[in-house]
Design a protein around this motif. Structure first.
Motif, PDB file in Angstrom:
ATOM      1  N   ASP A  94      -2.110   4.190 -12.077  1.00  0.00           N
ATOM      2  CA  ASP A  94      -2.321   2.743 -11.963  1.00  0.00           C
ATOM      3  C   ASP A  94      -3.790   2.431 -12.169  1.00  0.00           C
ATOM      4  O   ASP A  94      -4.676   3.159 -11.727  1.00  0.00           O
ATOM      5  N   HIS A 134      -5.527   0.396 -10.843  1.00  0.00           N
ATOM      6  CA  HIS A 134      -6.244   0.108  -9.589  1.00  0.00           C
ATOM      7  C   HIS A 134      -7.139   1.267  -9.169  1.00  0.00           C
ATOM      8  O   HIS A 134      -8.210   1.051  -8.583  1.00  0.00           O
ATOM      9  N   ASN A 158      -4.483  -4.807  -2.195  1.00  0.00           N
ATOM     10  CA  ASN A 158      -4.445  -4.167  -3.512  1.00  0.00           C
ATOM     11  C   ASN A 158      -3.260  -3.219  -3.623  1.00  0.00           C
ATOM     12  O   ASN A 158      -2.560  -3.184  -4.629  1.00  0.00           O
ATOM     13  N   ASP A 159      -3.052  -2.456  -2.567  1.00  0.00           N
ATOM     14  CA  ASP A 159      -1.930  -1.518  -2.552  1.00  0.00           C
ATOM     15  C   ASP A 159      -0.599  -2.256  -2.650  1.00  0.00           C
ATOM     16  O   ASP A 159       0.373  -1.767  -3.224  1.00  0.00           O
ATOM     17  N   VAL A 187      -0.098  -2.871  -6.185  1.00  0.00           N
ATOM     18  CA  VAL A 187       0.294  -1.616  -6.825  1.00  0.00           C
ATOM     19  C   VAL A 187       1.764  -1.326  -6.514  1.00  0.00           C
ATOM     20  O   VAL A 187       2.554  -0.969  -7.397  1.00  0.00           O
TER      21      VAL A 187
END
Length: 848
Positions: free
Chosen positions: A257, A259, A278-279, A282
């Motif tokens: 990813d 990220h 953020n996770d 994801v």
RNA sequence: GGGCGAUUAGCUCAGUUGGUUAGAGCACCUGCCCUACAAGCAGGGGGUCGUAGGUUCGAGUCCUACAUCGCCCACCA
């Protein structure tokens, strides 16, 4: 007769009650143009601090100014229920009584909270009173009263129906202490000394591992993947494989990813979709499971296995210890990183997956940005630069989490029955519907304040008349929370800006420049200042000690010197009133105005003009300086002194007029002392509060006479300096054939005067281009000193002449600079040359 | 990382669109109890306006860079 000293305690007694009883604070005269300010509603949690005193003083100044200037001025008071803050305080009080607030019935708890509100509202009223604020109490509102609650429900329902309010599961900022969700604005990021914990995540069926670096090892129970950047060559071969989650010992995938930043940490990120925004994203991209590992109070839940029940920070310690024991901890790398804290409780925010209500911001914010492009529709910030603060917020804002897990506030008008949701102004009629237990963010109701207080959603007369408000006054720290939200809600629900101007001030600091706070214990109670120096002194200090938008250092010395100024005004008034004892307003006459009277009248009218200009531009610091200088330097130092030598009915008329103007101009700043003195002035009206604000009278301006007198003043000052430096005796004989006004100014008596032919030896003189005066005194011992002084003056003049001559020889200057400036330079040069002549002449005489 | 503000007299601060010799309060020095005020009066001293460039006849003010301090916003596994 006035006392010789200003006594603020006596002066400030009883006036507020009188004003209030007479109804001067009330708005509603439909024959006048409306002018409306709504107060930023203080929280009902506590008492007002210096910041409030400053904020409200500025508003009272505007309101009193506009009221005197013929407007129907409405200053609408009110208070804010302040959800989290108040609930925290009420809970604290209950706990101190041994009561567990959350175990109470909601209704019973609310009764306690309302009692609290009543008590604190009373306090705030007393403080407003003590500050002398001319608030229209007949229109007072509270954010939780019926009308405002109706407005809140209407706005919620409308936005919901328009698709601008929705309910959804998102990562929100959770305050484990207050146990509620917060908005991003209520999170304060602080630098914290933490650590990067490097942990081994072994590849399934292998003895190689990925090194994961995390600051929050306690959340590993919620890990559902480990991510690497797809372009990161180091980890290509692991993508798609599984790793074994330490402690939990379960398999989670290694995913690719964007990220994951190869440059940051080890380039391997653990993904905890339920505990990191953020996770979460994801997780959405990779359809990962979301595992919540904490309870609402910040302790670990059953997903944390053996760590269940531990506080999150305890758990972190324990997890790290156990990882170490198992040989899974590679290193602990100390690092400073910023961590969100709750604005209210100061505890660390827990990013938390939760179902909450949100306002969809993008369309609302875009409309503001559009609106700000047009001068006739935009909110005008003062100073202008703060518009950028709002606009930037509008550009980057994202959805506003508005539900709060509290009891104190507006209950969300949503009802649930199984999977069904009903949103409406009233509860659904049928059985079985349960209302959402949550309340709305306090700022949701504050955002409606400029119009909800005026009757919205009903089309009331007040709303039509006083909306948009003319001005809003607040500190720059409140722009994101409040100003921005009022602006988009106002625009959305009324189609107009909530206020035409937004006057922004700074923060109050202590003498060392630190923010005043409870923890530092450097707070100053405005009520104490009022007791010591009076409300008028505090107000004038607050309003005039900084430029718009700038912070203000509280300095007791300055308040003291303001008190001195008021004392000066008091004594000047004392002098005027003493001389007006036999004066009736019918006697007023402007016959035979003297030069000094024409001078002070001219000065007065110039003052009125500049004061009005700067009042309109919210430049109260300039207004303060202007009035201060006029009162102290022009009126007291010169005019009153001149009046003493020449007291007739015309003089008395001018003294009265000038004092009246001073009082009126100062009234918005210092309401009490100006009312006190005004009431003793012959020809006064009912109250200075409702008297007319001064207007410039062009026919009272005498330019030439003013210049003549200023010339005399300059001469007199020169003579005084000469006398002091040369130790001229007070009773020295004098020869002077100029205007006797100058002799008055110099306090030279008739019996000191001699004729020109009586001047023999041992005399000195002072001369400028208009006047010359001679003093007979023994100056032999001073010759050296005088020569020295003359030498200095000579050098100074020569330098100036040189500079000016070369300036005027500069063709570029002469051709490009404005003509009047060049003329001025020429005139000054001529004068300086004459002066130099005089100096040289005297120098040579003495030298003999 | 982006943005904003501040830097001017010993201290706290003003300084509007560029325009005579940069202001105020407090502090300091000199002389004064003169019947409005000694918490006062009359005088006075004190600043190369953070640094370096630039634009201009002229810069505390406009432009560029830098420094120091502070604030806001964003990011930080």
């Amino acid at each position: 007769m006035l006392e010789t000293k200003y006594n603020h305690l006596e002066v400030e007694k009883n006036k507020y009650e009188m004003w209030k009883q007479k109804g001067y604070f009330n708005s509603g005269d439909l024959s006048k143009k409306p002018y409306c300010i709504v107060i930023p509603p203080p929280n009902v949690t506590g008492k007002l601090h210096l910041g409030h005193a400053w904020d409200t003083t500025l508003q009272d100044i505007l309101i009193r100014y506009k009221r005197m200037d013929g407007y129907d001025a409405l200053w609408l008071p009110g208070m804010d229920h302040a959800g989290i803050a108040t609930q925290a305080k009420v809970d604290k009080k209950l706990k101190e009584q041994g009561i567990q607030p959350r175990e109470m019935e909601r209704e019973d708890w609310l009764k306690v909270a309302w009692d609290w509100k009543e008590e604190y509202a009373l306090n705030i009223h007393k403080q407003w009173e003590k500050l002398g604020l001319s608030l229209d109490y007949s229109k007072e509102r509270f954010t939780l009263d019926d009308g405002l609650s109706k407005a809140v429900r209407k706005v919620f329902v409308d936005l919901y129906n328009e698709g601008l309010i929705y309910r959804g599961e998102r990562i929100i900022n959770w305050d484990p202490e207050a146990m509620t969700a917060l908005s991003t604005e209520e999170v304060i990021y602080k630098e914290v000394e933490g650590a990067f914990y490097h942990i081994k995540y072994f590849i399934e069926d292998s003895d190689t591992y990925l090194e994961v670096a995390t600051t929050r090892p306690e959340t590993l129970f919620g890990d559902t993947a480990v991510a690497v950047n797809p372009s990161d060559s180091r980890y290509q071969q692991f993508i798609g494989k599984n790793v074994i989650l330490p402690i939990v010992n379960k398999k989670i995938p290694v995913i690719a990813d964007e990220h994951a930043d190869p440059e940051f940490g080890t380039g391997v990120v653990k993904i905890t979709p339920a505990h990191d925004p953020n996770d979460f994203e994801v997780g959405n991209r990779h359809q990962l499971e979301r595992i919540i590992v904490m309870n609402l109070d910040g302790t670990m839940n059953e997903n944390a296995l053996g760590y269940q029940g531990l506080d999150r920070f305890e758990c972190r310690k324990k997890v790290v210890e156990d990882l170490e024991k198992q040989g899974l901890l590679i290193q602990i790398e100390p690092m400073v990183h910023s961590v969100g804290h709750s604005e209210r409780t100061d505890v660390m925010i827990e990013p938390y997956l939760s179902k909450q209500w949100f306002v969809k911001m993008r369309p609302l914010a875009d409309r503001v940005l559009e609106n700000q492009k047009n001068d006739t529709t935009k909110v005008h910030f003062v100073p202008e630069r703060f518009e950028k603060v709002m606009n930037h917020w509008m550009e980057i804002t994202y959805d506003w989490c508005i539900s709060r897990q509290l009891w104190w506030g507006h209950r969300i008008p949503a009802w649930y029955k199984g999977d069904q949701v009903y949103v409406g102004l009233e509860a659904p009629k049928e059985e079985g519907w349960v209302q959402d237990p949550d309340v709305l963010d306090t700022w949701f109701s504050s955002a409606l304040w400029p119009f909800s207080t005026l009757g919205f959603p009903d089309e009331t007369e007040d709303l039509k008349r006083y909306y948009p408000n003319q001005c809003l006054v607040t500190g720059y720290d409140i722009i994101p929370f409040w100003v921005n939200r009022m602006t988009f809600q106002g625009l959305h629900f009324t189609g107009q800006r909530p206020f035409k101007d937004c006057f922004i001030h700074g923060l109050i600091r202590d003498k060392q420049g630190r923010k005043m706070s409870k923890s530092l214990g450097n707070g100053v109670d405005p009520m104490d200042v009022i007791d010591t120096y009076g409300c008028d002194a505090l107000r004038f200090f607050l309003a005039t000690s900084s430029a718009p938008g700038m912070d203000l250092r509280y300095d007791e010395e300055k308040v003291k010197s303001t008190w001195n100024f008021i004392n000066k005004l008091w004594n000047a008034s004392r002098f005027v009133l003493m001389n007006l004892e036999d004066f009736k307003i019918e006697d007023a006459t402007y016959e035979n105005l003297t030069l000094s009277e024409k001078w002070i009248m001219t000065k007065k009218n110039q003052l009125i003009k500049t004061v009005r200009k700067h009042m309109d531009q919210y430049e109260f610091n300039v207004v303060g300086t202007e009035i201060y200088n006029f009162v102290w330097n022009d009126f007291c130092d010169w005019y009153i002194e001149l009046a003493k030598a020449h007291m007739n009915t015309t003089t008395k008329t001018v003294l009265r007029d000038t004092l009246e103007t001073i009082l009126k101009l100062l009234h918005p700043f210092m309401p009490y002392v100006t009312e006190e003195i005004y009431q003793m002035l012959p020809g006064h009206e009912e109250s200075i509060m409702i008297s007319a604000y001064p207007v410039e009278h062009k026919e009272e301006i005498y330019e030439n006479d003013m210049k003549t007198l200023e010339n005399m003043i300059a001469f007199v000052t020169k003579v005084r300096t000469y006398k002091l430096e040369n130790q001229v005796p007070k009773d020295a004989k004098v020869y002077f054939d100029g205007d006797s006004l100058i002799l008055d100014m110099l306090k030279i008596h008739e019996d000191q005067l001699i004729k020109k032919d009586e001047l023999v030896n041992n005399y000195g003189s002072v001369k400028n281009d208009n006047y010359e005066i001679y003093f007979v005194f023994d100056q032999n011992q001073n010759i050296e000193k005088e020569l020295e002084l003359l030498q200095k003056e000579k050098e100074k003049l020569e330098a100036n002449i040189k500079r000016r001559t070369s300036l005027l020889e500069n063709k570029n200057y002469v051709s490009k600079a404005p003509q009047n400036l060049v003329d001025n330079e020429r005139n000054t040069l001529e004068k300086e040359k004459q002066e130099l002549e005089i100096v040289l002449q005297k120098y040579n005489e003495l030298k003999k």
